[in-house]
Every structure is written in C-alpha cells, then in structure tokens.
Design a protein around this motif. Sequence first.
Motif, PDB file in Angstrom:
ATOM      1  N   GLY A  84       5.496  -6.679  -6.212  1.00 58.73           N
ATOM      2  CA  GLY A  84       5.428  -6.753  -4.865  1.00 58.73           C
ATOM      3  C   GLY A  84       5.038  -5.353  -4.232  1.00 58.73           C
ATOM      4  N   VAL A  85       4.626  -4.457  -4.955  1.00 62.06           N
ATOM      5  CA  VAL A  85       4.100  -3.157  -4.562  1.00 62.06           C
ATOM      6  C   VAL A  85       2.281  -3.026  -3.726  1.00 62.06           C
ATOM      7  N   ARG A  86       2.911  -2.894  -2.501  1.00 65.59           N
ATOM      8  CA  ARG A  86       1.493  -2.849  -1.705  1.00 65.59           C
ATOM      9  C   ARG A  86       0.869  -1.518  -1.958  1.00 65.59           C
ATOM     10  N   LEU A  87      -0.492  -1.577  -1.797  1.00 61.97           N
ATOM     11  CA  LEU A  87      -1.133  -0.282  -1.920  1.00 61.97           C
ATOM     12  C   LEU A  87      -0.908   0.796  -0.628  1.00 61.97           C
ATOM     13  N   ASP A  88      -0.552   0.319   0.313  1.00 61.20           N
ATOM     14  CA  ASP A  88      -0.205   1.276   1.386  1.00 61.20           C
ATOM     15  C   ASP A  88       1.382   1.840   1.283  1.00 61.20           C
ATOM     16  N   LYS A  91       5.056   5.571  -1.778  1.00 57.21           N
ATOM     17  CA  LYS A  91       6.003   5.806  -2.847  1.00 57.21           C
ATOM     18  C   LYS A  91       6.067   4.862  -3.945  1.00 57.21           C
ATOM     19  N   ARG A  92       6.271   3.817  -3.382  1.00 54.19           N
ATOM     20  CA  ARG A  92       6.542   2.801  -4.646  1.00 54.19           C
ATOM     21  C   ARG A  92       5.372   2.671  -5.603  1.00 54.19           C
ATOM     22  N   ILE A  97       3.277   3.439 -10.895  1.00 58.03           N
ATOM     23  CA  ILE A  97       2.286   4.214 -11.938  1.00 58.03           C
ATOM     24  C   ILE A  97       2.962   4.989 -12.718  1.00 58.03           C
ATOM     25  N   ARG A  98       3.817   5.974 -11.940  1.00 61.38           N
ATOM     26  CA  ARG A  98       4.748   6.987 -13.071  1.00 61.38           C
ATOM     27  C   ARG A  98       5.350   6.224 -14.097  1.00 61.38           C
ATOM     28  N   ASP A  99       5.920   5.073 -13.822  1.00 56.96           N
ATOM     29  CA  ASP A  99       6.561   4.407 -14.929  1.00 56.96           C
ATOM     30  C   ASP A  99       5.679   3.681 -15.903  1.00 56.96           C
TER      31      ASP A  99
END
Length: 158
Positions: A84-88, A91-92, A97-99
């Motif tokens: 449920g991560v939105r491109l806008d 932070k999420r 991506i870091r994960d």
Amino acid sequence: MPFYLRPEAHDWFSNLQKSKKPGRGFTLDFDMYYTCLIAGIAAGKRAKLPDDPKLDLSDFPGEYRQNGKLIVAMFLARECKVRGVRLDDRKRLHDTIRDLVSPDSSPWLSPAGMRLMNEYAAGGLDVLIDSSRGQKPQHLEAFLPKFLAQIDQLLNPS
C-alpha cells in the motif's frame, strides 16, 4: 541469498528445455525462473520457501544482466502495491526500497528483497501449474502465446 528455483520447475519445464535450436526452448535455468517470477508478480502470488532452499542462481545471467534493474523494478512495483505504498509517500517509498534493495549486491537486492522475489517466483510456478491443470508445456511456440495471454489477463482483469 541467490535466486532460488523450485526443483519441480525443472520437471514441469522439461519439454521446453530439450530443444537446442536457438529460440526453440529454454536454454538457461533463469528462463524458467523469470517465467515463474513474471507469473507470480502478475498474480500477486507468493509461496513459502523451504528453510534451507537449494540455491542455484547467483546473479542475472547472460542477456538478463542488462535488464536486471528492470526486473527488480517490476518486483518493487508489485511489493509497493502489496504494501500500500504510494509513489507520493516519499518516506514509506524510501523505507520500502531501503528494505528490499542493496545497490552493492550483484542482483541489487537485500537478503529480504531476494527472499521475497524468490517467493514470487515460487508462487508463479504454482500459478502456471494450476492454470494448465498440471499439464506440462510441450513446445515453446504453444506455451508462449498462452503465457502472454494469461499474464495479460492477470494484469488487466475484465
């Protein structure tokens, strides 16, 4: 963790591996992995991996190497959607991506990202087997159009 291909994939794709004529069959184990991965990503299906999976593939081989970042991007797009991560939501998105990504590794994935991508490939094999009612594909020329239609239907349900 390198790429993991379920052992039963070799049996299920065995007829597509037999041809040694260029373009007439799968020549790399990664051909099978990629096909399963695309099916798993399109269906949004993952399957659990064994605790100590047999590790077969360590990096994007051959011609896949030049498209490795695109393959990782497809995986990331699916995982962002699942989470449920939105491109806008910077932070999420950054945290996700870091994960999942490790720019210093050969396939650009963290261990967690590699495990998830392998779960999509494992789930994709289930999707392919289920959709064919367990019938192994016989010829690449017949398999590919059905596979493409199946992926299109999964990505664009009516």
